[in-house]
Enzyme design. Structure first.
Site, short mmCIF file in Angstrom:
data_model
loop_
_atom_site.label_atom_id
_atom_site.label_comp_id
_atom_site.label_asym_id
_atom_site.label_seq_id
_atom_site.Cartn_x
_atom_site.Cartn_y
_atom_site.Cartn_z
N ARG A 145 -1.47 12.42 10.10
CA ARG A 145 -0.22 13.15 10.38
C ARG A 145 -0.08 14.32 9.43
NH1 ARG A 145 3.29 7.85 11.36
NH2 ARG A 145 2.47 7.62 13.47
N SER B 155 6.30 7.35 13.07
CA SER B 155 6.28 6.04 12.44
C SER B 155 7.00 4.94 13.22
CB SER B 155 6.94 6.20 11.08
OG SER B 155 7.43 5.01 10.60
N ARG C 100 8.90 2.94 11.53
CA ARG C 100 9.98 2.54 10.60
C ARG C 100 11.30 2.34 11.33
NH1 ARG C 100 9.29 8.42 7.78
NH2 ARG C 100 7.18 7.65 7.87
N ASP D 293 0.79 -1.23 0.00
CA ASP D 293 0.00 0.00 0.00
C ASP D 293 0.83 1.29 0.00
OD1 ASP D 293 1.05 -0.33 2.49
OD2 ASP D 293 -0.83 -0.26 3.59
N HIS D 294 2.09 1.21 0.40
CA HIS D 294 2.86 2.44 0.60
C HIS D 294 3.62 2.92 -0.64
CE1 HIS D 294 1.98 2.06 4.83
NE2 HIS D 294 2.70 3.12 5.13
N ASP E 228 3.70 -1.01 11.64
CA ASP E 228 3.22 0.30 11.23
C ASP E 228 2.55 0.90 12.46
OD1 ASP E 228 2.41 1.84 8.42
OD2 ASP E 228 1.12 2.27 10.13
C1 MIC Z 1 3.40 6.51 8.42
O1 MIC Z 1 2.20 6.76 8.51
O2 MIC Z 1 4.31 7.32 8.75
C2 MIC Z 1 3.82 5.15 7.91
C3 MIC Z 1 4.52 5.36 6.61
O3 MIC Z 1 2.69 4.35 7.67
C4 MIC Z 1 4.72 4.53 8.95
C5 MIC Z 1 5.36 3.29 8.54
C6 MIC Z 1 6.53 3.49 7.65
O4 MIC Z 1 7.32 4.40 7.85
O5 MIC Z 1 6.69 2.67 6.75
C7 MIC Z 1 4.08 4.29 10.32
O6 MIC Z 1 3.15 4.97 10.67
O7 MIC Z 1 4.57 3.44 11.08
FE1 SF4 Z 2 -0.55 4.74 5.04
FE2 SF4 Z 2 0.58 5.47 7.35
FE3 SF4 Z 2 -0.89 7.17 5.93
FE4 SF4 Z 2 -2.06 5.19 7.11
S1 SF4 Z 2 -0.96 6.85 8.10
S2 SF4 Z 2 -2.46 5.87 5.02
S3 SF4 Z 2 -0.54 3.56 6.92
S4 SF4 Z 2 1.05 6.26 5.34
#
Ligand code: MIC
Ligand code: SF4
Length: 754
Positions: A448, A643, A645, A95-96, A160
């Site tokens: 976010r 995140s 990550r 999805d990313h 995640d």
């Molecule tokens: C996000 O919302 O920042 C992400 C991308 O979904 C991350 C995960 C990632 O960095 O791959 C998260 O929320 O953990």
């Molecule tokens: Fe994707 Fe993270 Fe955004 Fe949710 S918050 S849509 S998991 S990047």
């Protein structure tokens, strides 16, 4: 049909006895959170009164979910664990990595080409190790999990931070780094500090323009981005039961933004309805059979202050719609105040784009309520002033809203429908003109809104609101439009008001989907080959990190002293960098490039102490690494928020940073650092942050008797020849100290199979 029904049956069969034992051992009624935690103790351990925010406890989660951007690293680690198959049901969701540009189908084709190597890798690893695979376009991990895998009373982890979304269906679902997922998939326990408990009582009922999103926007304003650290939030009260299951999911989802370990709600009729509507009547029947164990004991909600560490009450009947932002999700402004606050702060008020969807807010209910506003554009002869985009959360939602004519109505207001994926929410948005870095405002229903997150432009002011409010603000093209009181001038020059949104909790004709995008793994994957091209720039097999050298650390250089907010987006940016998530050396070139150097107020410009020249953070760190010199990163409060990550921990580790010293950490990031064999340290006296100078070098003393609860000493050797010592704390337990000594947790698993 539900996935893994046997697993759920066995959790439910054991739960009553486990809950009873815990209640007896503690000698008091239990919260829902405690019931779920106690029924998932590792190895059926005896319940005991664990000390909140203090005791590390081992758990046995029921399942693991991973999204493509984090799964690559999680699975590269798992491949080294030497296990033939995952020990618990696990899934991967693509999805990313899909860039939102022209629209769903073209964007998906581009992604399938661009990221073919990564998708093939993830598909074959999943096939080999027994992992369910959701193809690109199937949907966003958290929506797909809510629709297919979440179940009341269950416990899961996911790579995640928004894994917490599944709390909307009564789970304890927690975001972790890939190394944690790797442990659980390898059949090892998963440890967590026994949480503090925050109870949020929702009284009254949502009405008019107010949506579930406003509950969490309000909570974020009250608790701030770090107020939930170390805590699980349990919502209850008449306002909670009156709300839809997906609305609860929204609230839990954005609980990540207050730093909470997770959030949850007790099982109720809305969850039952959702389970039945998503083809899981069998789970609803099972849950009904143990209903009293899937919510707190009644004494708890009757007298919450006796059981929770903190209790907050919110009257939904009086709650106003909120707009949070810019640049941080906890800057909460009720809509009635937005005019004055925007003016006082000089925020650009013209809304350029309204974006709805994402994992946070893309349910059928959300979209149907937004559509009720879009319909009024034609009916009232209005014109939508801003651009408008939709990212559906799953193919099931997309297919159903298309069938029900919603997409057609959005089309009439000029909306663009992007693929069922993260897209703009994670900077995968090819927004025309963003490179000009103009000051502008966008509003979205994501969770976010850190600087640069959506489109890479530091001057984009991103505000978070409910999908309903985002739609209204996009129609008005004005951030300060309050749909409750204000009118809009239509094409005939008349002043018209928007009627409050209305919608359906669930589709009256039921959900439908043709191809949900699921691929089951091979029953026996032992002969499946997983190939990683050694010349690839997207994937790289991992080399073990070096073990600790057995002595104190001397002569570390300061890499950067970060000023202010430092999220994982600052430490390891997403967007264009997501393509390197499977290649540690390549992605390390984004290390801390978004963080502000306190000594010159600039991003990505730090002093190389070996030459006296300034350079990019990754380049300077590579110079230290080449010279065999370790370094230290210094940060402020809630370092690493956002995140899960683990790249934000693996990159500094890979490039030779030895320790990160901050005023406070966000939970997942702190654990990720420990897992990768780094030193995660905090100032015993926060004002010592001021003592760190640009030309300092450091010694870390006390490592030879590194022990839980025992502080270490940091010697600051200043450039003028003077030196001083400060006390630094850590939260390592015995096991975590072993990770440090081994050079990372994975080295221990690896040894155990060697
Ligand atoms: C996000 O919302 O920042 C992400 C991308 O979904 C991350 C995960 C990632 O960095 O791959 C998260 O929320 O953990
Ligand atoms: Fe994707 Fe993270 Fe955004 Fe949710 S918050 S849509 S998991 S990047």
């Amino acid at each position: 049909m539900a996935f893994d029904l046997d697993l759920i049956k066995s959790v439910y069969a054991a739960m009553p006895a486990k809950v009873a034992a815990a209640r007896q051992s503690l000698g008091r009624p239990l919260t829902l959170t405690e019931k779920i935690l106690f029924s998932h103790l590792w190895d059926n351990a005896q319940p005991q009164a664990f000390a909140r925010a203090q005791d590390y406890v081992d758990f046995a989660p029921d399942r693991v979910a991973m999204q493509d951007a984090t799964a690559q690293m999680a699975l590269l680690q798992f491949m080294q664990a030497g296990r033939p198959k995952v020990a618990v049901p696990s899934t991967v969701h693509c999805d990313h990595l899909i860039t939102a540009k022209t629209g769903a189908s073209e964007d998906l084709t581009v992604a399938n080409n661009e990221s073919k190597e990564v998708y093939d890798f993830l598909a074959s690893v999943s096939n080999k190790y027994g992992i369910g695979f959701w193809k690109p376009g199937a949907g966003i991990i958290h929506q797909v999990v809510l629709e297919n895998y979440a179940f009341p009373g269950g416990m899961m982890i996911g790579t995640d931070s928004h894994t917490v979304n599944a709390g909307g269906l009564g789970m304890i679902a927690i975001g972790v780094g890939g190394a944690d997922a790797c442990d659980v998939m390898a059949g090892l326990p998963w440890e967590l500090k026994w949480p503090k408990l925050i109870g949020i009582k929702l009284t009254g009922k949502l009405n008019g323009w107010t949506a579930p999103k406003d509950v969490i926007l309000k909570v974020a304003g009250l608790l701030t981005v770090k107020g939930g650290t170390g805590a699980i939030v349990e919502y209850f009260g008449e306002g909670a039961t009156a709300m839809s299951c997906t609305g609860k999911g929204t609230i839990c989802n954005m609980g990540a933004e207050i730093g909470a370990t997770t959030s949850t709600f007790g099982y109720d009729d809305s969850m039952e309805r959702y389970l039945r509507a998503t083809g899981r009547a069998d789970i609803a029947d099972l849950a009904n059979g143990i209903r009293e164990h899937l919510t707190a004991d009644s004494e708890v909600y009757a007298n919450p202050t006796a059981y929770f560490d903190e209790v907050i009450e919110i009257n939904l009947s009086e709650l106003e719609p909120h707009v949070n932002g810019p640049f941080t999700p906890d800057l909460a402004t009720p809509i009635s105040k937005i005019k004055e606050v925007a003016a006082a702060n000089g925020w650009p008020t013209k809304v350029e784009v309204g974006l709805i969807g994402s994992c946070t807010n893309s349910s059928y209910e959300d979209i149907s309520r937004a559509v009720s506003l879009a319909k009024q554009v034609a009916a009232k002869n209005l014109k939508t002033k801003a651009e408008f985009t939709i990212t559906p959360g799953s193919e099931q939602v997309r297919y159903t809203i298309q069938r029900d004519g919603f997409l057609e109505i959005f089309d009439q207001i000029g909306a663009k429908v992007f693929a069922n994926a993260c897209g703009p929410c994670i900077g995968m948005w090819d927004r025309m003109g963003a490179e000009k870095q103009e000051k502008n405002t966008i509003v979205h229903s994501f969770n976010r809104n850190f600087a640069k997150r959506a489109d890479g432009n530091p001057n984009t002011y991103a505000f978070v609101a409910s999908p309903e409010l985002v739609t209204a603000l996009a129609i008005a093209g004005d951030l300060t439009f309050n749909p409750i009181t204000d009118t809009l001038i239509n094409e005939n020059g008349e002043a018209v008001k928007l009627d409050p949104p209305t919608g359906d909790e669930l589709p009256t004709k039921g959900f439908a989907v043709e191809d949900p995008g699921y691929q089951a793994p091979a029953a026996d994957g032992s002969s499946v080959q997983v190939a990683v091209d050694p010349n690839s720039n997207r994937l790289q097999l991992l080399d073990p990190f070096a073990a600790w050298e057995g002595s104190d650390l001397h002569g570390l250089k300061l890499l950067i002293k970060v000023k202010g907010k430092c999220t994982t987006d600052h430490i390891s940016m997403a967007g264009p960098w997501l393509k390197f998530r499977g290649h540690l050396d390549n992605i390390s070139n984004n290390l801390l490039i978004g963080a502000i150097n306190i000594f010159n107020d600039k991003a990505n410009e730090v002093k190389n102490q070996l030459t006296g020249e300034f350079g990019a953070v990754p380049a300077v760190q590579r110079a230290y690494k080449a010279a065999g010199i370790g370094s230290l990163v210094v940060g402020d409060e809630n370092y690493g928020e956002g995140s899960s990550r683990e790249h934000a921990a693996m990159e500094p580790r890979h490039l030779g940073v030895r320790a990160v010293l901050v005023k406070s950490f966000a939970r997942i990031h702190e654990t990720n650092l420990k897992k990768q064999g780094m030193l995660a340290l905090t100032f015993a006296d926060k004002s010592d942050y001021e003592k760190i100078q640009e030309n300092d070098s450091f010694d870390i003393l006390g490592l030879t008797d590194f022990a839980p609860g025992k502080s270490l000493t940091l010697v600051l050797n200043h450039a003028d020849g003077s030196s001083e010592s400060i006390v630094v704390n850590h939260s390592y337990n015995e096991q975590q100290i072993e990770w440090f000594k081994a050079g990372g947790a994975l080295n221990i698993i690896r040894k155990s199979v060697a």
